[in-house]
Structure formats: C-alpha cells, structure tokens
Write an enzyme that holds these catalytic residues in place. Structure first.
Site, PDB file in Angstrom:
ATOM      1  N   HIS A   1      -1.231 -11.140  17.745  1.00  0.00           N
ATOM      2  CA  HIS A   1      -2.834 -11.356  17.609  1.00  0.00           C
ATOM      3  C   HIS A   1      -3.294 -12.618  18.251  1.00  0.00           C
ATOM      4  CE1 HIS A   1      -6.718 -11.685  15.668  1.00  0.00           C
ATOM      5  NE2 HIS A   1      -6.627 -10.408  15.264  1.00  0.00           N
TER       6      HIS A   1
ATOM      7  N   GLY B   1       4.093   1.475  -0.810  1.00  0.00           N
ATOM      8  CA  GLY B   1       5.056   1.594  -1.822  1.00  0.00           C
ATOM      9  C   GLY B   1       4.203   2.005  -3.156  1.00  0.00           C
TER      10      GLY B   1
ATOM     11  N   ARG C   1      -6.550  -7.183  22.462  1.00  0.00           N
ATOM     12  CA  ARG C   1      -5.762  -8.250  21.812  1.00  0.00           C
ATOM     13  C   ARG C   1      -4.446  -8.425  22.623  1.00  0.00           C
ATOM     14  NH1 ARG C   1      -5.025  -6.138  15.720  1.00  0.00           N
ATOM     15  NH2 ARG C   1      -6.829  -6.555  14.853  1.00  0.00           N
TER      16      ARG C   1
ATOM     17  N   ARG D   1      -0.941  -1.313  17.855  1.00  0.00           N
ATOM     18  CA  ARG D   1      -1.880  -0.641  16.861  1.00  0.00           C
ATOM     19  C   ARG D   1      -3.194  -0.936  16.792  1.00  0.00           C
ATOM     20  NH1 ARG D   1      -3.646  -2.503  12.266  1.00  0.00           N
ATOM     21  NH2 ARG D   1      -2.769  -4.363  12.281  1.00  0.00           N
TER      22      ARG D   1
ATOM     23  N   LEU E   1       0.951  -1.039  -0.027  1.00  0.00           N
ATOM     24  CA  LEU E   1      -0.169   0.063   0.081  1.00  0.00           C
ATOM     25  C   LEU E   1       0.630   1.161   0.074  1.00  0.00           C
ATOM     26  CD1 LEU E   1      -2.973  -0.674   2.487  1.00  0.00           C
ATOM     27  CD2 LEU E   1      -3.148  -0.548  -0.082  1.00  0.00           C
TER      28      LEU E   1
ATOM     29  N   GLU F   1       4.484   0.190   7.409  1.00  0.00           N
ATOM     30  CA  GLU F   1       4.854  -0.416   8.478  1.00  0.00           C
ATOM     31  C   GLU F   1       6.304  -0.673   8.763  1.00  0.00           C
ATOM     32  OE1 GLU F   1       3.262  -4.670   8.423  1.00  0.00           O
ATOM     33  OE2 GLU F   1       4.228  -5.216  10.225  1.00  0.00           O
TER      34      GLU F   1
END
Lengths: 272, 644, 231
Positions: free
Chosen positions: B267, B46, B331, B436, B44, B426
């Site tokens: 996660h 780049g 999380r 995040r 995304l 990122e």
C-alpha cells in the site's frame, strides 16, 4: 527521554507470583516518537537480553481498532489522553511524567491472566446471551428492502463502534459493564432488524452481565470519559428505557426465564 | 512440473456455480450432526463459515490465537466491501465486477472463481444488513455507496472507516448465537501448530494453548483454514502484530500446495517508520491522493524544512512521470515510484524512507474547512502518531506491505490438494490474481465463508462418509498420527527454548523484514532475489544458532510464540523469493525490473506465465517442487494496463 | 438467546424478578430517590413556616395536622418504604460495587467522574445517621411518645444546641452533595437522557441541590438570630 516504570507483575493462579506486585524499571533511551507499546517492546527486549521475564501485555492491531490493548497508566485507562486506545498513545504525550505506574484493568470479572493481561471472556459470554439478530445465513430480504433513516443508521453505527476493550469497566468506580452492554443494546434496538427480539435481548443480556460479577451502574460517567470510541451515557439511558419497556410492556408470555437461579436457561456459560 | 486439476465445472461462465451447486451431494439433515468440523481463525472467513456450518447442523470447533474471536485482523479493514448491486443505477452488474476484478488482478486469477465471487457479492450485503450491520445510508433510508480504485462505478458499501470491524461483528454475532446453542465451541488463546493427516485426509490439528503451553490434539471430519495472510513477513506491515503464516505454512509442510507466494500487495500511503523501534505501520487512506500532491526535494538530503523549499526545487515525480493520472496512479505504480525515489537518495525524514504528501494546494483551493470535512479524522490520526500537523507541514508517507494475494492452493470447491482441508479468505490464493482491488478482500472472505463452503463441504463429507473405511467415524485424537505430531511439536518447542543465543525473535525478524523489503518487495530482480535467498539462508542459520527466547513454555510467553512464527516466516521468505525468481514477468504486485516496457510499465508475459505457481513441499533442505495450474481466459481477453 | 418462556400468570414474580437485575435495582434507586427528593421539597415548605414571625403558631398548626390527617398517615407508609428501600438497595449496591473491583488501583484518577458521584454511599451514610437522630428528636418524641412540648418548642430547643445545629448544617452540605449527583442521576436511570432536555435537567438538579439544602440550613440560623434579637 528517561522514564521510570512501575509495572504490575503477576503470575498465573498456580505460580509463585499469583499475588502480584509492582516492579520498577528504568529506561534511558526513549524516543518521543515511540508509541507507548513500542516503549514496552524496548523494555521487553532489554529484559529478555538480561535474562528476565518480559512483561506480558495484550496488543494486536496497534491502530486502535481491535480492542486488544489496554492498561491503566497513572490511574487513567488507556493513558491520560481522551478518545484513544493504549496503542495510539505516544511517548510525546507523556512528557510531563517522569514515572509511569502501569496496572492491568482491575475488575473481579476480568481476572488477571498474567502481568497486564486480563481475561475479558466475560464480554464474549454476555454477547453470546443475545448480542445479535437471530438470522441464519441465506433467506434474507434484499438489503434495500429495509429502509433506515440516515440519522438512525449513523447513531446505530456509533453505538456499534464499541471495540470491546473493557476500558469502561476499568474506569468505572464500580467496575460496571453497563456502557459495553448498552452499546450493543442500543445498536440493535435502534435498527428495525433488532425489533423482533428486543425484549428478550435486553433481559437475557442483563442477566448474563450480572452473572459475570460486574458492579452496578451509578451514572458516574467515568466510562464515557475513558471510552476510546466516544460511546456516551445516552446508550445506557437507552438500555434503561429498553429494560423498562421489556419489563412493563412485554406480554406475560413474552418474558424469558431469568433470575430463577438453578433452573431455567443454564446454557448461558458456553465457550472458553 | 505437473499440472493441477482445479475442478472447474463445465458449462458457460454464468452457469458454472449454479450447475456445481446442483451437482453437489447433500448431507442428510440428521447426519449433519454426526460431522465435526475444525475452523482455524475467527476473522471474516472463519467466523462466517463456522456460524453458517453450525446453523446447518454441523458441530464446529474454532481456534483463535486472539483472546476473543472479535479481534481477528479483519476488523482493521477500513474502506468497504464491493457488491454488484447496481443500487446507484450506474450500469453495474455481475459481469462488470467480475471483469474489474480479473483486470485488477492483472489476469492471474481464475475466471470461474472470480465470476462466482461477483455473483455472490450481492447476497453478502443482504446477509450483513439482516444481521444489523450499520452500513452508511442516504437520507431516504437506502444504502449509500462510494467508489473505489480500479472501478468506474460506485459499488462499495461502507460503514464509515470501520467496515471490516462492523462486518466482523456481524459474523461474530452469528457465531455467538451458535455458541449459545452449543453448536460451536471456541478455543481462544489457541494457536494451531500442526495439521494431522490420516489416510491422506486432513482429520485434525494439534494446537498449543498459549496461556499454559499445553499441546493438545483435536480431530474432526474436515479442517477449514481461515488464518489470514502473511504480510507480517516484512516485519513492518499494516497487519496486526499477531498475524502469522504458521497455520498455512505447517499445512504446506504436510503437503498442501502454496500458490503464488510472491504476490503481495504494497500500500503506497502508510505512515513511515520513525525509528528502529518501529513495531508496525499504519495505513493512511488511499483517498488522500485525491488532493495530496506527492513530492521530494530536487536536491538530495535537502536540510531545509519542506515549507521553505520553493516549488521549482520540488519534484512532483508522480505528476511528472504520469501526466494523465498524476497522483492517482494505481497502488502498485505509486508504491514502486516512491520506493525508487527513496532508493535514489531523494527520500526525506529521519530514515530517508519517506516522501512528502502535500495539502497546501488543496488548502488554498478548497479552504481549510473543506479539507477538514474530507480528511479531518485522517489528519488527526496522522498528528496523533507523528506529532506533525498536516495542515501546516506536509505528511510523510512510505509504502508498506498490506495484503498477500498468494496463499494455499485451492480448487473451485475451496479444497486444497489435501482431501478434507479447506482454505478460505486471505489464507487461500484464489480470487485476486496478482493484485487485489480495494474493498474486495472483505467480499472474498465472506463469500467463501457464508456461501461457498456450506455447500462444498457437504459434498466432500457425504462422499467421504461413503468412500472412506471409517465412514462417519473420525479418527480419535489420540491415534498415532496425532501423537507423532504432538511429539514433534514438543521437540521443536524444546529446541527453541534451549537455544541460548544473543538475538531476540524481533531482532531477527526485523532483519528478515529489511531483506524482504529491499529484494522481495515492490520491485524485484533476479540479482536481488538470489541475494535475498542467500541472506535468508544465513539468517536461518543465525536463527538456529543465536536465538534467544525467554525460557518458559508453561505460561504466556510471547517471545516463544514469536520465535515459532518467525521460524515459519523464514522458510516462507525463501519460497517467496524462489517464486518471484521463477516468474520472469511483471504482473500486478509482482514487478520484476527486468521486465518492463520502455515507459517503465509492468510487462506481462501471458504466453509463458499465465499459470498459478503451486509449490509443493518435498522435505527439509530440499528444493520445493513447482506445480502449475494453467489459467485460461474464455470470457475476457487479457489486455495491458496503462496509466500514462 | 434462549427462549424458554416463564409463565408469570397470576403472580407478581415478574416484578420481583425485574428488580433482582442490576438495571432493576438502579430503577428502584432512582425511583425512591426521586420520591425522596419530592418529599424534601414538601418538608421544606413545612419548615419554611418556622420563618414566620409568629412564635411558632403556624408551624405548630401545620405539624399538628401532619399528626392527625389520615391521608398523611397513608403517605407516611410510602415514605418509610421509600427510605428503607433506598437505604437497603443503596447499601447492597455499594457492597456489590466494592466487591466488583476486587483489587484497588494503586493510582486513582479523580477527573474521570465527579466527586459527588463517587461518594454517594458516604454522603448517604451520614444522612442516614442524621435521619435516625432526626427521627428520634421529632418523630419519636411527638408521634410515638406524645411529647408535652409543641413541635416549635422542640425545634427551637434542638437548634439551640450548637452541636446539633453544627451537625445539621454539615448534613445539609452533604445532602447537597448527594443531590448534586442524585437528582440528575435519577433521570439518567429512568432513561431520560437527551441532547435537548438533559442540559435543563442538569441545571434544575444543580439549582435544587444548592437551594433546598441551603434553605434547610438557613432555618437554624434564622432561629438563632431570632433568639439573639429577642434577648
């Protein structure tokens, strides 16, 4: 489980193995819970330790979304299960086979790079010819100023969910790329944002597709059968309609140049 | 310890970005085509930056290790993308998104950056819709939203479970358009192996063509790195197999600071490893915890099937420890508790590294049809992978590394401490602090690429053209600096190929993964971290002495690629442990067991650790130097998170 | 997208350009195919007169009118054009398709697409051979050479040859195969694929593919039986 693998091995154009041939391997300690690609990992670790060259195969996300992986297993693109990519296939799904014949996607437009890895840059070049809406960054209207009915948005989403894996080409008896192309045409032609350029787009993209050397669509439907994302022949029908409209209803001035080989837009081959 | 200048503009928070944009020097349209820019990575950040810069007139060259720009790992993001559009009239606004992001990051992110991110978020949605991204819609034709963890408003835009894929295809389309116009050239199957500096500025890269092993240099006026995160350091993560830290790590070794390397996000709900052959982990949507109850048997190593264990012999440990949030704790809390239960020996499954997530209550309460409509595709996916039917037997889940908040240090303009090196997405550290929030990664990648870098890079280039000796000219790709870098790469590859040991890169990487998971994962402490540093050191020695790769550099050779990436991971691992060791507090994804409240919550230490740890490379086998960027909060007062 | 504009004014180049692309060829295949399907039905109606128990009176009158009617002559040109385009494009497309695969798969799956769709060129080629023989026996003899037999006599004579009849029936089976895919495929090529109507098209297509060649094949049987009963 025990399994015999017959894997297509082929070197690069310059190498001694440029012609390619099948090689047979036996694996004894294969777990049912392994994914198919993990089974190939096991084979490669074994080959590496024995001093042989590991098998090259494409893979990346291993969760069925990046479109990198894809081999033909016993004649079936992405293996015998419907609606999944090769990486989602697990060995328990292959219990009924004692031998797996593993081949790369076979199409002139997808030349083999090495072993099971093929060059799918033809897909990129096709989309470069018009698989987008020509807007620059910035200066666009508010997102909610464009109303799109839910069913249209959903339909466009399904068409847009193509991952560009190439299974359609691999499965097609004619190695045609129509399903791939139609998914993009459908996605953009369904949306209001795609309307201004639709005539140019379909002609430009089809020309690029033909130039890559894919076969013709004969409505056999193997692409739809093997597509891991459930893209249907309805998209190809839509592509045909869009092309019909572009040919017959676009004004004479509106046609982009095409089919005049040697002149006109030679800017098609850019990239790689 | 020196301090760092983040170049945050003066003025109130709401005015900073506007003011900065006005202050940026512009490049005359006719001069833009005189500048060449290299972009590493085609995800995304780049793709969006490459396309946007090409639209402005710059000449852009993109390198990706994938076979096509469309395959970058951004595609795997499922949930959505946040934006403070307030389309749902639930009183959302820029400030609220800013506040949620800062709080979610446990007050370890830079206020000014996050505010800008929230401001830009709205434009991203407009841009993507104009590109034809098929976001979910309501019946009336307006955009639909869903809510996500860490927010009390519905601000997440989504395209079924494929939001990342659709956003990337939008950016890829924009990129394709510029390729067609010959403003962008993409080199696929190319991996960046070194960053080249001339006069202290980043002026190019050395790349390896993965197909034929060719090492080649490319020079430019500026280099953008958008090469993603480094969760793959854990070997088992939700990242794609080819995600790696090589680009950012090699930049680090050329002097770029690495910020907050220890901030990783784990996660909680992934499908656990089924055996030693496991190659990666698949994420199961967080939404499952809305109806799934997490439990372990009260008896260790209970041999019975889960369905045969009666309710009073089950420990619903999240509900027991967190009565008000129950299974819906954030999380990091969920992940940590699952790990604790498994560490104490209550884990289930073949490996003992899993807990049950049970839907029997939901099935009784809602009926099978309703459960299917909510989670049908997830259940199917689970069954495809594990062979178990979650309608009949509980799912098994275990946490997995997922995202890395840390990355190369950048200032407000997204430029690292190396002039001319910009880092986006990122790969940088900037906006998520220590944790995040869901649906924020896509937002950040696109904000950086579409709307920040096109302005800030112009400022750099116009200044550079004026101040540097060469003016508009870039150094040729055969200047001595490039030749030297190429030579070093050739030597390092020779070294890898010539090792005739017994362990494959994957075997060593798996061992590294276990060390990282056990000591530098969800819960850390000084003893463990020190142990990890020692173990990583000996693993490095093993890598040096006992590595085995296939001995050919001239054609596609994955074992060689893996070995190169692993050598960087091994070094980065040590830095992660060092960073975790120096941060004597718990915050966000970084939980130090020594620093917790009596209730077992993260105990932040704002007085001492309200800074960004930016590590500086000082040479091989030398301790890296810690630089600090102090974080100050003017608009938000840091508070404590509690989910009891 | 490249936006150079081609001036097509005062020429039909846009049309030849259109069929030079694969999707244009597909349209042409579908269009000519559908035209031939319609022709088959007309042909069948004529042939059904053979079933009339009148010693060929009606059939001869009908075939005579075919030979003399000017309108039929005009349509005939289109019919030939349709056949020729369908054949030429069918063959070129098949050659292109064969080349597009390159190396063949070692293992082939035959469940992903229908048998009929994969063998259009084979069934088509046999039909072409039959067509040539058929043209020689009837069209060439009556329309070009002005045979002294009546059309009915020619038909009866042809069908008395057991080899001819056998070949004829065999071809009708292949024609059925060709239509099994061809009928619905033409609609797909025109872009007519819709959840509401496509099932109907498929049913009509299957019905047509069975009934039309079936009735064609019935005629030699009938004539043969008639001959036996007359003896």
């Amino acid at each position: 489980m025990e399994i015999t693998l017959k894997i297509w091995r082929q070197g690069s154009q310059e190498s001694k193995k440029a012609k390619g041939a099948f090689e047979t391997y036996k694996l004894n300690d294969i777990q049912e819970d392994m994914s198919f690609l993990e089974m190939l990992d096991v084979l490669n670790e074994k080959l590496l330790h024995e001093g042989f060259e590991p098998v090259a195969f494409s893979h990346d996300c291993r969760e069925g979304i990046c479109g990198s992986c894809g081999v033909v297993i016993n004649g079936r693109a992405h293996g015998p299960l419907k609606g999944i990519t090769t990486c989602q296939l697990h060995m328990r799904h292959l219990k009924k086979f004692t031998t797996l014949v593993i081949e790369p996607w076979r199409a002139k437009a997808f030349p083999v790079i090495k072993d099971l890895v093929v060059d799918r840059s033809a897909f990129d070049r096709i989309l470069q010819a018009g698989g987008y809406i020509s807007v620059n960054t910035g200066g666009v209207p508010d997102a909610n100023s464009i109303l799109i009915g839910k069913h249209i948005a959903d339909e466009a989403f399904v068409a847009a969910s193509c991952i560009g894996c190439g299974a359609c080409v691999a499965a097609c008896p004619n190695a045609s790329a129509n399903l791939f192309v139609s998914a993009k045409i459908s996605h953009l032609a369904l949306l209001p944002q795609g309307q201004p350029e639709k005539h140019h787009r379909v002609e430009s993209i089809l020309k690029a597709m033909d130039k890559e050397g894919f076969g013709n669509c004969s409505n056999a439907g193997a692409c739809e059968y093997e597509c891991p994302k459930g893209i249907t022949l309805k998209n190809i029908a839509k592509l045909n309609r869009e092309y019909f409209e572009a040919v017959f209803s676009a004004s004479l001035e509106e046609h982009p140049t095409h089919a005049h080989h040697g002149k006109g837009d030679e800017s098609m081959h850019v990239g790689h | 310890m020196s301090t760092l200048d983040s170049k945050i503009p003066q003025g109130s928070l709401t005015e900073k970005w506007k003011k900065q944009c006005f202050d940026y020097k512009l490049v005359n349209p006719a001069n833009k085509r005189k500048f060449d820019i290299i972009v590493i990575g085609s995800g995304l950040a780049g793709s969006s930056s490459a396309a946007s810069l090409a639209e402005l007139g710059y000449n852009v060259t993109v390198f990706t290790h994938n076979d096509s720009p469309r395959r970058a790992h951004s595609i795997a993001a499922q949930g959505g993308i946040n934006a403070s559009k307030n389309y749902q009239n639930d009183n959302d606004n820029v400030h609220r998104l800013f506040y949620d992001t800062i709080k979610g990051g446990d007050f370890r992110a830079r206020e000014a950056n996050v505010y800008r991110l929230a401001e830009i978020s709205e434009k991203i949605i407009d841009q993507c819709v104009a590109q034809g991204v098929p976001f979910a819609r309501e019946y009336g034709g307006l955009l639909d939203n869903r809510s996500f963890g860490g927010a009390q408003v519905s601000r997440t835009f989504y395209a079924k479970g494929q939001t990342g894929q659709q956003l990337l295809l939008g950016a890829y389309g924009a990129l394709n358009r510029q390729i067609q116009k010959k403003k962008v050239k993409v080199y696929s199957y190319h991996e960046m192996l070194d960053l080249v500096l001339v006069e202290g500025r980043a002026v190019g890269v050395v790349v390896r063509n993965l197909l034929n092993g060719e090492i080649k240099s490319y020079s430019a006026h500026a280099v953008i790195m958008a090469s993603g995160g480094y969760s793959n350091i854990f070997y088992l993560s939700t990242n794609a197999k080819n995600c790696n830290a090589t680009a950012i790590w090699r930049a680090y070794k050329k002097g770029a600071y690495f910020a907050n390397p220890c901030f990783t996000q784990i996660h909680p709900t992934c499908i656990p490893a089924s055996g030693s052959y496991q190659s990666k982990l698949t994420l199961m949507s967080e939404s499952l915890r809305n109806d799934g109850r997490v439990w372990v048997p009260k008896q260790k190593k209970d041999p019975r099937k889960p369905s045969e264990i009666p309710d009073n012999e089950r420990d619903y440990f999240l509900e027991r420890k967190y009565p008000s949030f129950g299974n819906l704790v954030p999380r990091d809390v969920a992940a940590r508790n699952i790990k604790e239960m498994c560490d104490e020996g209550y884990g289930v499954g073949k490996t003992g590294l899993a807990v049950y997530m049970d839907f029997q209550d939901a099935l009784k309460r809602l009926g099978e049809e309703e459960v299917e409509s909510r989670y049908g595709n997830l259940f199917e996916m689970y069954e495809m992978i594990t062979g178990d039917d979650p309608y009949v037997t509980p799912m098994m889940i275990y946490p997995a590394a997922h995202y890395t908040m840390g990355g190369l240090w950048v200032d407000y303009n997204l430029m690292s401490n190396i002039e001319g090196l910009f880092v986006l997405g990122e790969a940088n550290f900037s906006d998520h602090g220590a944790n995040r929030l869901g649906a924020s990664a896509l937002m950040q990648g696109l904000a950086d690429g579409y709307f920040v870098i096109p302005y800030s890079i112009g400022d750099y280039l116009s200044q550079m053209a004026k101040t540097s000796k060469s003016g508009f000219k870039k150094p040729p790709a055969d200047s001595p600096e490039f030749k030297k870098a190429e030579k070093e790469i050739h030597e390092s590859i020779e070294k890898l190929i010539s090792r005739k040991g017994q362990k494959s890169p994957d075997e060593i990487h798996r061992e590294l993964g276990v060390i990282m998971r056990d000591y530098v994962g969800m819960a850390r402490n000084a003893v463990g971290l020190k142990k990890a540093i020692n173990e990583i050191k000996s693993l490095k020695d093993e890598f040096a002495d006992n590595l085995r790769v296939f001995q050919s550099g001239e054609s596609l050779n994955e074992s060689l690629e893996k070995a190169g990436r692993l050598s960087d991971f091994l070094e980065l691992a040590e830095l992660m442990a060092e960073d975790a060791l120096q941060r004597n507090e718990s915050c966000g994804g970084h939980f130090r067991t020594e620093y917790q409240t009596p209730e077992g919550e993260a105990l932040r230490n704002d007085k001492k650790f309200s800074y960004v740890a930016a590590w500086e490379y000082t040479g091989p086998k030398k301790k890296p130097k810690l630089n600090m960027e102090k974080l100050t909060f003017t608009d938000i007062k840091p508070s404590t998170r509690s989910y009891k | 997208m490249s936006y150079q504009i081609k001036n097509y004014k005062n020429s039909l180049r846009w049309l030849t350009d259109a069929v030079s692309l694969s999707t244009g060829k597909k349209y042409l295949m579908g269009f000519t195919g559908f035209f031939l399907i319609m022709f088959l039905m007309v042909h069948l109606f004529g042939n059904m007169l053979l079933l009339k128990h009148d010693g060929g009176l009606a059939f001869n009158a009908y075939s005579k009118s075919l030979l003399t009617n000017v309108l039929i002559r005009v349509i005939e040109i289109f019919l030939f054009a349709g056949f020729i385009l369908h054949i030429i494009f069918g063959i070129t497309v098949s050659i292109q398709n064969k080349n597009a695969r390159g190396k063949q798969y070692a293992v082939k799956s035959n469940i992903t697409s229908s048998f009929f769709s994969r063998h259009m060129i084979e069934t088509g080629s046999f039909i072409l051979i039959f067509l040539l023989i058929h043209l020689k026996t009837f069209f060439y003899a009556h329309r070009i050479m002005d045979s002294n037999l009546t059309m009915y006599e020619s038909v009866v004579m042809a069908f008395q040859n057991i080899y001819y009849t056998g070949f004829y029936v065999f071809i009708m089976i292949l024609l059925s195969f060709h239509l099994m895919h061809g009928f619905q495929s033409a609609f797909q090529s025109f872009g007519l694929n819709h959840n509401k109507y496509s099932p109907l098209i498929k049913i009509i297509g299957l019905f047509y593919a069975v009934v039309v060649p079936g009735l064609f094949a019935l005629i030699p049987f009938y004539i043969y039986m008639e001959k036996i009963t007359l003896q």
